[in-house]
Design a protein around this motif. Structure first.
Motif, PDB file in Angstrom:
ATOM      1  N   ASP A  37      -3.613  13.405   2.626  1.00 27.48           N
ATOM      2  CA  ASP A  37      -2.895  12.157   2.319  1.00 27.48           C
ATOM      3  C   ASP A  37      -3.828  11.201   1.606  1.00 27.48           C
ATOM      4  OD1 ASP A  37      -4.474  10.915   4.321  1.00 27.48           O
ATOM      5  OD2 ASP A  37      -2.978  11.305   5.853  1.00 27.48           O
TER       6      ASP A  37
ATOM      7  N   GLU B  84       0.872  -1.171   0.000  1.00 27.49           N
ATOM      8  CA  GLU B  84       0.000   0.000   0.000  1.00 27.49           C
ATOM      9  C   GLU B  84       0.909   1.222   0.000  1.00 27.49           C
ATOM     10  OE1 GLU B  84      -2.874  -0.228   3.170  1.00 27.49           O
ATOM     11  OE2 GLU B  84      -4.008  -1.728   2.044  1.00 27.49           O
TER      12      GLU B  84
ATOM     13  N   LYS C 272      -4.039   6.815  -0.097  1.00 25.36           N
ATOM     14  CA  LYS C 272      -3.421   5.499  -0.307  1.00 25.36           C
ATOM     15  C   LYS C 272      -3.657   5.033  -1.745  1.00 25.36           C
ATOM     16  CE  LYS C 272      -5.619   1.854   0.395  1.00 25.36           C
ATOM     17  NZ  LYS C 272      -6.271   0.720  -0.291  1.00 25.36           N
TER      18      LYS C 272
ATOM     19  N   ARG D 180       1.739  11.509   1.500  1.00 28.10           N
ATOM     20  CA  ARG D 180       1.332  12.501   2.509  1.00 28.10           C
ATOM     21  C   ARG D 180       1.860  13.884   2.172  1.00 28.10           C
ATOM     22  NH1 ARG D 180      -0.321   9.829   7.224  1.00 28.10           N
ATOM     23  NH2 ARG D 180       0.366   7.667   7.390  1.00 28.10           N
TER      24      ARG D 180
ATOM     25  N   ASP E 283     -12.735   7.036   0.971  1.00 28.85           N
ATOM     26  CA  ASP E 283     -12.388   5.939   1.888  1.00 28.85           C
ATOM     27  C   ASP E 283     -10.887   5.879   2.145  1.00 28.85           C
ATOM     28  OD1 ASP E 283     -14.879   4.925   2.371  1.00 28.85           O
ATOM     29  OD2 ASP E 283     -14.550   2.983   1.391  1.00 28.85           O
ATOM     30  N   GLY E 284     -10.099   6.239   1.140  1.00 23.49           N
ATOM     31  CA  GLY E 284      -8.647   6.068   1.241  1.00 23.49           C
ATOM     32  C   GLY E 284      -7.881   7.367   1.108  1.00 23.49           C
ATOM     33  N   CYS E 285      -8.583   8.487   1.288  1.00 25.33           N
ATOM     34  CA  CYS E 285      -7.932   9.807   1.211  1.00 25.33           C
ATOM     35  C   CYS E 285      -8.313  10.600   2.453  1.00 25.33           C
ATOM     36  CB  CYS E 285      -8.462  10.625   0.030  1.00 25.33           C
ATOM     37  SG  CYS E 285      -8.250   9.921  -1.597  1.00 25.33           S
ATOM     38  N   ARG E 286      -7.467  11.543   2.836  1.00 25.73           N
ATOM     39  CA  ARG E 286      -7.909  12.567   3.795  1.00 25.73           C
ATOM     40  C   ARG E 286      -8.117  13.859   3.012  1.00 25.73           C
ATOM     41  NH1 ARG E 286      -4.534   9.870   7.686  1.00 25.73           N
ATOM     42  NH2 ARG E 286      -5.937   8.963   9.238  1.00 25.73           N
TER      43      ARG E 286
ATOM     44  N   ASP F  95      -1.145  -4.492   8.148  1.00 22.60           N
ATOM     45  CA  ASP F  95      -0.485  -3.687   7.108  1.00 22.60           C
ATOM     46  C   ASP F  95       0.697  -2.884   7.658  1.00 22.60           C
ATOM     47  OD1 ASP F  95      -2.515  -4.597   5.389  1.00 22.60           O
ATOM     48  OD2 ASP F  95      -3.764  -2.840   5.753  1.00 22.60           O
TER      49      ASP F  95
ATOM     50  N   ARG G 241     -14.209   6.881  11.180  1.00 21.10           N
ATOM     51  CA  ARG G 241     -13.196   6.406  12.135  1.00 21.10           C
ATOM     52  C   ARG G 241     -13.327   7.124  13.480  1.00 21.10           C
ATOM     53  NH1 ARG G 241      -9.567   7.598   7.672  1.00 21.10           N
ATOM     54  NH2 ARG G 241      -9.025   5.715   6.520  1.00 21.10           N
TER      55      ARG G 241
ATOM     56  N   GLY H 174      -3.244  11.396  11.043  1.00 21.70           N
ATOM     57  CA  GLY H 174      -3.393   9.957  11.257  1.00 21.70           C
ATOM     58  C   GLY H 174      -2.193   9.298  11.888  1.00 21.70           C
ATOM     59  N   SER H 175      -1.786   8.168  11.299  1.00 23.28           N
ATOM     60  CA  SER H 175      -0.738   7.347  11.920  1.00 23.28           C
ATOM     61  C   SER H 175       0.611   8.070  11.965  1.00 23.28           C
ATOM     62  CB  SER H 175      -0.603   5.996  11.207  1.00 23.28           C
ATOM     63  OG  SER H 175      -0.083   6.166   9.915  1.00 23.28           O
TER      64      SER H 175
ATOM     65  N   VAL I 208       1.290   5.047   0.551  1.00 24.56           N
ATOM     66  CA  VAL I 208       0.630   6.183   1.195  1.00 24.56           C
ATOM     67  C   VAL I 208       1.411   7.443   0.858  1.00 24.56           C
ATOM     68  CG1 VAL I 208      -0.016   7.241   3.408  1.00 24.56           C
ATOM     69  CG2 VAL I 208      -0.354   4.779   3.053  1.00 24.56           C
TER      70      VAL I 208
END
Ligand code: C5P
Length: 242
Positions: free
Chosen positions: A175, A90, A177, A94, A200-203, A129, A219, A99-100, A92
């Protein structure tokens, strides 16, 4: 019509055998998961919006020369794509800390990064992951160095394009994915963009208010998930006005 053969069911999508060899149908579900599926829910209408948003972004990326698996949208929830062998990484990308990254390194959410940061995670649900380096990818043979160069080049091009596209509609691309797949032609393969690009996979943050227009609403129990996804679709010109 005979029901198609299901190939795979993921957290947010189901893959069916496509009508021609080398094709697959991606079906977008309303199911939402977070924190490696520890949190589960349904966002009614999400699948329809993600199908439409992803179609739009993949079409535009195709037009600027990024090779993608997208062929065409079939209906409200399905799109026809090329069958690829998914690279188990995956990617990512940014632009802003969140997030993480913020959690791991103690960087305040919303801090603009001095340069675009690309991270790689090994795609394995059972392991959650994990973040890996290019050394791990080479060591375990998950992708060749040539493939990783192509992937990093494409990720930067996609980011440049999408940052501009979203900035134009008042959205900060924090960010996102990406996933890539190998398209085989005899003994040769090349990597192309696969999976989906959706909230779903973006901010995605509103540039003026900072409002979150992405899956962080789910989330973080903020509510208004579908309205946020609809707002992204509306600004992209994908919703009927009125
Ligand atoms: O959770 P984290 O901050 O690492 O996520 C970075 C970006 O990648 C977010 O936009 C998130 O939606 C996306 N992501 C994803 N799927 C994952 C992990 C992250 O879509 N498995």
């Amino acid at each position: 019509m005979a029901r198609r053969r299901q190939i795979y069911e993921g957290k947010a999508k189901i893959l069916y055998e496509g009508p021609e060899p080398g094709t697959i149908i991606q079906y977008f579900k309303d199911d939402a998961t977070a924190f490696n599926a520890q949190k589960k829910g349904t966002i009614s209408g999400k699948g329809v919006l993600n199908n439409r948003i992803s179609e739009h972004l993949f079409t535009l990326l195709g037009q600027i020369g990024v090779p993608t698996h997208f062929i065409r949208r079939l209906n409200m929830r399905e799109q026809l794509v090329r069958q690829v062998e998914i690279v188990p990484i995956e990617v990512v990308v940014r632009n802003v800390a969140a997030g993480s990254l913020s959690k791991k390194l103690g960087i305040e959410e919303g801090t603009q990064l001095p340069r675009t940061l690309i991270e790689y995670c090994y795609k394995d649900d059972a392991l959650g992951d994990p973040l890996v380096s290019e050394e791990h990818i080479a060591c375990f043979g998950w992708a060749t160095q040539e493939e990783m160069h192509e992937i990093a080049d494409m990720a930067i091009r996609i980011n440049d394009f999408m940052c501009g596209l979203f900035a134009g509609i008042g959205i900060r691309l924090v960010d996102f994915k990406l996933e890539f797949g190998r398209l085989w032609d005899g003994d040769y393969s090349r990597v192309i963009l696969a999976d989906e690009i959706s909230p779903d996979g973006c901010r995605l943050w509103d540039m003026n208010t900072g409002e979150k227009l992405d899956k962080d609403r789910f989330r973080r129990d903020l509510g208004g998930e579908v309205e946020a996804y609809q707002e992204v679709a509306r600004r992209l010109g994908l919703m009927p006005e009125g």
